[in-house]
Design a protein around this motif. Structure first.
Motif, PDB file in Angstrom:
ATOM      1  N   GLU A  32      31.439 -72.256   5.925  1.00 48.89           N
ATOM      2  CA  GLU A  32      31.945 -71.965   4.583  1.00 48.89           C
ATOM      3  C   GLU A  32      32.117 -70.467   4.358  1.00 48.89           C
ATOM      4  OE1 GLU A  32      30.315 -75.897   4.865  1.00 48.89           O
ATOM      5  OE2 GLU A  32      29.397 -73.941   5.267  1.00 48.89           O
ATOM      6  N   GLU A  33      31.146 -69.673   4.819  1.00 47.43           N
ATOM      7  CA  GLU A  33      31.237 -68.224   4.641  1.00 47.43           C
ATOM      8  C   GLU A  33      32.355 -67.644   5.508  1.00 47.43           C
ATOM      9  OE1 GLU A  33      30.111 -64.343   3.172  1.00 47.43           O
ATOM     10  OE2 GLU A  33      30.195 -66.410   2.449  1.00 47.43           O
ATOM     11  N   GLN A  80      35.105 -69.186   6.290  1.00 49.93           N
ATOM     12  CA  GLN A  80      36.344 -69.539   5.604  1.00 49.93           C
ATOM     13  C   GLN A  80      36.593 -68.611   4.414  1.00 49.93           C
ATOM     14  OE1 GLN A  80      36.453 -73.423   3.659  1.00 49.93           O
ATOM     15  NE2 GLN A  80      38.604 -73.636   4.213  1.00 49.93           N
ATOM     16  N   ARG A  81      35.532 -68.300   3.670  1.00 52.27           N
ATOM     17  CA  ARG A  81      35.677 -67.412   2.518  1.00 52.27           C
ATOM     18  C   ARG A  81      36.119 -66.023   2.964  1.00 52.27           C
ATOM     19  NH1 ARG A  81      33.449 -63.424  -0.138  1.00 52.27           N
ATOM     20  NH2 ARG A  81      31.778 -63.143   1.379  1.00 52.27           N
ATOM     21  N   ALA A  90      39.596 -64.058   2.067  1.00 55.54           N
ATOM     22  CA  ALA A  90      39.489 -62.813   1.306  1.00 55.54           C
ATOM     23  C   ALA A  90      40.053 -61.615   2.052  1.00 55.54           C
ATOM     24  CB  ALA A  90      38.032 -62.541   0.941  1.00 55.54           C
TER      25      ALA A  90
END
Length: 232
Positions: free
Chosen positions: A123-124, A126-127, A131
């Motif tokens: 998840e991190e 992907q973030r 960004a």
């Protein structure tokens, strides 16, 4: 015996791990190498030592985490630019060519993200990908980019993807290293005793790391072979 890279004395390297330094020694036997231990402070100090030693070019070398889902373990990265704290640090085009960006098939360019911390979760990743627009990340390149700019040294990156974007790492992966770039056996064992279910994921990470290092070794051997053919 592996042939040494051309002009090895002109390049110094910043790596995170002892294993990465050992691989480099096969190709750059006389080059200065600083080991960060995969820590923020270690990377900053290593970058400062490297730029102070007098080599005209410095390279961040080793493993990277994938942010682009298309990049699998073993993908070779020679980025065009490093992103640290929102600032862009271009890599030297001539140094990228020396490292093999234009001569070896399959090399990925693009942007590499610097992270001060180990990024463990899918998840991190992907973030950060969304960004930053970067294809991968590591924990040394940003510090070396800053130090190289201040010291007016040519700067480049040669990395290989270890854990892909869709892989979540076990918590032990964030504490498994010692400050000298080796394995921190005590903290690792304690983490595994607390949660033995991490073991399969840790074994898979070890397999990915081995695959990545083998891919890097093949890349350097091919780069040497092509460089030798160009000189003959």
């Amino acid at each position: 015996m592996t042939a040494a890279f051309s002009s090895p004395d002109d390049i110094g390297f910043l790596v995170g791990l002892k294993a990465e330094a050992s691989l480099l020694r096969q190709f750059f036997p006389n080059a200065p190498i600083a080991i960060s231990g995969a820590t923020k402070e270690g990377a900053r100090k290593g970058a400062a030592r490297l730029t102070a030693c007098g080599v005209p070019s410095v390279v961040s070398f080793g493993l990277a985490a994938g942010l682009d889902p298309a990049l699998r373990p073993g993908t070779i990265l020679i980025p065009d630019v490093v992103v640290k704290d929102g600032k862009l640090f271009p890599c030297s085009p001539s140094l990228r060519r020396t490292l093999g960006a234009d001569s070896v098939p399959g090399v990925i360019g693009g942007a590499l993200l610097h992270s001060d911390e180990v990024v463990l979760t899918e998840e991190e990743k992907q973030r950060l990908s969304m960004a930053s627009g970067c294809c991968a990340l590591d924990m040394e390149s940003g510090f070396l980019a800053v130090a190289a700019q201040e010291a007016k040294r040519s700067f480049g990156v040669l990395r290989v993807v270890c854990d892909p974007a869709d892989r979540t790492l076990p918590p032990a992966a964030g504490i498994a290293l010692s400050p000298d770039g080796g394995l921190g056996v005590g903290p690792l064992l304690l983490s595994l005793l607390r949660d033995p279910l991490q073991i399969p994921a840790l074994i898979r990470l070890g397999s990915d790391a081995s695959r990545a290092r083998q891919a890097m070794k093949r890349f350097l051997e091919l780069r040497n072979s092509l460089a030798g053919a160009d000189r003959s």
